[in-house]
Enzyme design. Sequence first.
Site, PDB file in Angstrom:
ATOM      1  N   PRO A 180     -37.119 -25.111  54.358  1.00 38.57           N
ATOM      2  CA  PRO A 180     -36.576 -26.263  53.636  1.00 38.57           C
ATOM      3  C   PRO A 180     -37.682 -27.250  53.279  1.00 38.57           C
ATOM      4  CG  PRO A 180     -35.169 -25.708  55.496  1.00 38.57           C
ATOM      5  CD  PRO A 180     -36.378 -24.825  55.597  1.00 38.57           C
ATOM      6  N   CYS A 181     -37.625 -27.753  52.059  1.00 37.02           N
ATOM      7  CA  CYS A 181     -38.765 -28.504  51.533  1.00 37.02           C
ATOM      8  C   CYS A 181     -38.617 -30.017  51.665  1.00 37.02           C
ATOM      9  CB  CYS A 181     -38.974 -28.148  50.059  1.00 37.02           C
ATOM     10  SG  CYS A 181     -37.587 -28.625  48.998  1.00 37.02           S
ATOM     11  N   GLN A 182     -37.520 -30.509  52.237  1.00 37.22           N
ATOM     12  CA  GLN A 182     -37.320 -31.963  52.257  1.00 37.22           C
ATOM     13  C   GLN A 182     -38.458 -32.692  52.973  1.00 37.22           C
ATOM     14  OE1 GLN A 182     -35.069 -29.699  52.932  1.00 37.22           O
ATOM     15  NE2 GLN A 182     -33.093 -30.196  52.002  1.00 37.22           N
ATOM     16  N   TYR A 214     -41.503 -31.971  52.925  1.00 39.40           N
ATOM     17  CA  TYR A 214     -42.727 -31.951  52.129  1.00 39.40           C
ATOM     18  C   TYR A 214     -42.564 -32.627  50.769  1.00 39.40           C
ATOM     19  CZ  TYR A 214     -43.847 -28.221  55.471  1.00 39.40           C
ATOM     20  OH  TYR A 214     -44.065 -27.486  56.611  1.00 39.40           O
ATOM     21  N   SER A 215     -41.328 -32.816  50.325  1.00 39.36           N
ATOM     22  CA  SER A 215     -41.110 -33.298  48.965  1.00 39.36           C
ATOM     23  C   SER A 215     -41.376 -34.795  48.851  1.00 39.36           C
ATOM     24  CB  SER A 215     -39.668 -33.015  48.518  1.00 39.36           C
ATOM     25  OG  SER A 215     -38.760 -33.841  49.205  1.00 39.36           O
TER      26      SER A 215
END
Length: 464
Positions: free
Chosen positions: A163-165, A167-168
């Site tokens: 899940p990229c949250q 890193y975003s």
Amino acid sequence: PQGQQIKTKTNPNTEVLLEIIVLFFVPLWRNCKMGEFVHMPKKRKYNIIDLFAGAGGLSEGFVQAGFNPIAHIEMDHYACDTLRTRAAFHYLKETNQLAIYEQYLKNKKERENGQWLWDQVPASVVNTVIQATIGEDTLNEIFSKVDALKSRKRIDVIVGGPPCQAYSIAGRARLGKEVIQKDPRNELYKYYVRFIERYKPKMFVFENVLGILTAKDGQPFADLQRLVRDLGYEIEYQVQLASEHGVMQSRQRVIIVGWQNNRRYHYPILPVEDNPYQVLRDVFSDLPIRRAGEGKLCGVVSYTKPLSEMVYLQNANIRGCLDFTTQHIARPNNLNDREIYVMALTKFLETHKQLSYKEIPADHQTHKNIDSFLNRFSVVNPYGSSHTVVAHIAMDGHYYIYPTLHPTVEDVRSITIREAARLQSFPDDYFFEGSRSAAYKQIGNAVPVRWAYKIAVEIKNMLP
């Protein structure tokens, strides 16, 4: 002469050589064009594991390229249901039983999961989906399930993206730097490496947002590279743009690829493709007209144009293998929002620029924050590729306003589930289980299928 038997004496070795020529080289010669050598298609199905699988965009692309998913591992309940339904679809398609899948789509009711469909296929098909949160407490149990699924099969490729949250840029802004620094999702790459260590794939594909390169001053990405190199893998990354690879979306992501360093592999080469298509004309125009709130979550949707008129959909294999689609349902929007949609559309059609939240009249503003996230209301570009589809589409449709060319408060709306899925290049026969919001979330979190397919083809050409 015709009909006359010619008797010759040959030794056994010559006969074997002739048989090889007839069985192998003659078919190759027939596949040559003007002296150009054409590779024979590989019949073997290579095996993959899909980690943090979501709704299956990555693995769907690999399946279309001829790969076999041994296991999908995902924590979200509705995404797992979608993966089970898609696994059933592929089984029914391969066994010439698609009528069962059509029956399921035509008779499906809202708030029902896919159990009826799943019961029509062997349990081993839907059991490839493992619903679990990957972590220290669950890892051994997940390994045991994957071991049972793969049996003696070799895992050729591992795909996925945590899940990229964490890193975003949006995630950092929304949650705050201190919270993000402590977010356990920063460490999920380590579990990805644990799967590489256990199953020793020939290659792996790791997709994520650009923020993974700089999060926590680049420490997680540097650690990822070190860990996989310690396991005997080479690793490279590229920042790629989906619209350059057959997807009608300006989606920029980091594609990380690794391979066993004792083999002749390399980073898959994806040539930039010409993209002359337009979203409104080439992606949306064969779907029935919808107004805000119209459409059904379940039920058949007939096309308004033949496939021959939809060149992009045909080339990208988006219309699928059925003569109808589903889930062409639009959110309801209140009058205030629709009036803002008209403002946003009017400005975009006149200037090709998006509406800033500061430009919205005060009596229409519902947010106190007028200093950041000023692009809350954005129009999908009708004349080119869309901006990036993200999971926030599950919250509201303001960031994805349908590009109506003659906007009025009666006909403006946000894009439907099926339109969002097409921007992510999901086939029209792909069904997203769960509620409307759950479907949008799955689509926004996915890797575009066509992009994954292009990567998978290049990887397949390298595998022995």
